[in-house]
Motif scaffolding. Structure first.
Motif, short mmCIF file in Angstrom:
data_model
loop_
_atom_site.label_atom_id
_atom_site.label_comp_id
_atom_site.label_asym_id
_atom_site.label_seq_id
_atom_site.Cartn_x
_atom_site.Cartn_y
_atom_site.Cartn_z
N MET A 140 0.01 7.65 -10.71
CA MET A 140 0.73 6.96 -9.63
C MET A 140 0.01 7.18 -8.30
O MET A 140 -0.62 8.20 -8.09
CB MET A 140 2.19 7.48 -9.54
CG MET A 140 2.33 8.95 -9.20
SD MET A 140 2.30 9.26 -7.41
CE MET A 140 4.03 9.42 -7.05
N PHE A 141 0.09 6.20 -7.45
CA PHE A 141 -0.45 6.38 -6.10
C PHE A 141 0.35 5.53 -5.10
O PHE A 141 1.10 4.62 -5.50
CB PHE A 141 -1.94 6.07 -6.04
CG PHE A 141 -2.36 4.71 -6.54
CD1 PHE A 141 -2.51 4.45 -7.90
CD2 PHE A 141 -2.63 3.68 -5.64
CE1 PHE A 141 -2.92 3.21 -8.36
CE2 PHE A 141 -3.04 2.43 -6.09
CZ PHE A 141 -3.18 2.20 -7.45
N LEU A 142 0.18 5.87 -3.85
CA LEU A 142 0.91 5.17 -2.79
C LEU A 142 0.14 3.89 -2.42
O LEU A 142 -1.09 3.90 -2.32
CB LEU A 142 1.03 6.08 -1.58
CG LEU A 142 1.89 5.65 -0.38
CD1 LEU A 142 2.34 6.90 0.39
CD2 LEU A 142 1.15 4.73 0.58
N VAL A 143 0.87 2.80 -2.23
CA VAL A 143 0.25 1.58 -1.68
C VAL A 143 1.03 1.17 -0.43
O VAL A 143 2.25 1.39 -0.36
CB VAL A 143 0.22 0.41 -2.69
CG1 VAL A 143 -0.88 0.61 -3.73
CG2 VAL A 143 1.57 0.23 -3.40
N GLY A 144 0.32 0.62 0.53
CA GLY A 144 0.97 0.22 1.78
C GLY A 144 0.47 -1.13 2.25
O GLY A 144 -0.64 -1.55 1.92
N ASP A 145 1.33 -1.81 3.00
CA ASP A 145 0.97 -3.10 3.60
C ASP A 145 1.38 -2.98 5.07
O ASP A 145 2.56 -3.01 5.39
CB ASP A 145 1.73 -4.22 2.88
CG ASP A 145 1.58 -5.57 3.55
OD1 ASP A 145 0.57 -5.79 4.25
OD2 ASP A 145 2.49 -6.42 3.38
#
Lengths: 319, 319
Positions: free
Chosen positions: A1-6
């Motif tokens: 799992m990893f963090l994604v951002g917009d």
């Protein structure tokens, strides 16, 4: 799992991305923050991380601005993001920054038909470029260039190209905005960051005081038939469609067009209007180039997060 | 040795291409034919072949129009060319057709600095797209996309994008041409094939009868200061530069711009004017994207012939 951002000029969106055994991407724990409520970007990301209760070791962030050496200044906001600084201050081992329209473009190869509304039927040409473009706070544009069976994303600046007036309303708005600006770009008409100025110009044309309305109220009133708000929404939709035609001709986008961005999504009622869409092919009525290009409106707000994850995984696999 | 040709709406140019030991290309026996003097294209090519006294076994022709299955209808002329038919009627074993702007674009990687006039200094970004565009009879555009250390030519239709009015003259011309046409493209202002209509529009603005002048006379009179002819030349030069800025933003052409085409070449006095060139960066004054892009005017009329030969040799080597 990893963090994604917009990370846009108005909102910062975060989620957790996981990969499935068959190379799929699953997005969970989505949360949206109003950027204005935070002085520092670190605080926003830390708040998200604390909320999910696990500190990921990787964050992949799609940011509305050009990336140079792991650093980006947001085009329409005072935030400056630096990958190394963020890694330290948020205690995340690796922070990867990418352009938000590059992420948006990569999502197109990963998301299903239910992420779109069809604006115009057509026949996408195999092995031809695709255009992904549209307004959020600004107006992003990206060409997907086919290369050896996959797509290479070419982040462009089409939103800064000049707006072409085609109707009486277009011309009246151009006259007013030209008093203040030497160049009136597509972004200046369609971008969320310029709505106040557009509203003032259209109020002047209507001979009324500039109303104090939120962006959402303008769209709601416009949909309900209020003349002033309808003109604001209509010119933005018209200019989106006209500029997509120009961009498709310049970029050879016979592989299809995806209209992206939060503002585009909110203008769906105006963009789906038949008369608005007819402006597209009318740019080159003699040729059949534009006639065949399909146009779809991207209505899945998670798309940039999927695209950020997809782009990171692809990059990692190619290393 | 093999035959190379550059077939436009006004002229057909032929020459012989030879390769040197170090992969260079030498062009000789150049001859230009006025297309109007021949009903059939075969007759033109046969006349050239008879003139050189040797029948080559290969002809590579750069043609102003889109190629489909070895066939092309010229965009601005009634000629239709079919590779197989030409091979038979001209008794040449192999005839290869390609788009003229693809050929023009490939020449850029092969010709020297003396083929250009610098219009605007700048710093080309490595590994970024280049734009090759400009008016001949029509207005061609091609993006050169870097891919694995070489360029991939993407033939586009930027000349059919809408013309953006920026001056009082621009707006007056748009008003007149809009009476007849729903869409007024860049090509309609700049292309040699539309000069009569532009001349009539500008004569109307000047309140005079439309003069009966050849294209060359219009440019000569314009350079000498005649007000009407100067306006014709100026608007064409202005619109070339404005549209290149829009195209560079849309195509991400930070690798540099080459202005190509016979009409562009003839307008060199107007295109080299400082005020005209200033229109380029003024399209996006806040950003430094356009400021850094170098622009060169291609003044070597043999360039498409070199490019046709280069493209053929590359294709053949990759087979």
């Amino acid at each position: 799992m990893f963090l994604v951002g917009d990370i846009g000029g108005t909102n910062a969106r975060f989620a957790i991305a996981r990969t499935t055994d068959d190379q799929g991407i699953v997005i969970s724990d989505f949360e949206k923050f109003n950027a204005q409520q935070f002085d520092r970007f670190d605080d926003t990301m830390n708040k998200f991380v604390e909320g999910i209760g696990v500190r990921p070791s990787l964050a992949v962030l799609a940011v509305a601005g050009p990336i140079h050496n792991g650093e980006v200044k947001l085009t329409n906001r005072s935030w400056q993001l630096n990958a190394n600084d963020l890694s330290r201050s948020c205690r995340i081992d690796e922070v990867c920054l990418m352009n938000d329209f590059t992420a948006m473009a990569f999502s197109v190869t990963r998301i299903g038909d239910d992420s779109y509304i069809d604006l115009k039927q057509g026949k996408a040409l195999d092995n031809a470029p695709m255009l992904v473009a549209g307004p959020g706070t600004g107006f992003g544009s990206c060409l997907l260039i086919p290369s050896n069976g996959e797509y290479h994303a070419l982040a462009c600046e089409g939103g800064h190209s000049l707006f072409v007036p085609r109707s009486d309303l277009d011309r009246a708005v151009l006259d007013i905005l030209s008093r203040k600006h030497d160049a009136v770009s597509v972004e200046r008409i369609c971008g969320g960051g310029y709505l106040d100025e557009l509203t003032a110009a259209i109020a002047e044309i209507h001979g009324v005081q500039t109303p104090a309305l939120t962006p959402q109220e303008i769209i709601e009133n416009g949909e309900a038939g209020d003349a002033l708000c309808r003109d604001i929404c209509q010119i933005r939709a018209d200019v989106i469609i006209s500029s997509l035609a120009n961009m498709a001709l310049v970029g050879g986008a016979r592989g299809g067009i995806v209209v992206a961005g939060g503002v585009a999504r909110h203008l769906s009622k105006f963009l789906t209007d038949k008369k608005t869409i007819e402006r597209f092919a009318a740019v080159w009525p003699q040729g059949d180039f534009l006639q065949h290009i399909p146009i779809r409106l991207l209505v899945n707000p998670l798309a940039p997060l999927v695209g950020a994850a997809a782009h990171y995984l692809r990059y990692e696999n190619n290393e």
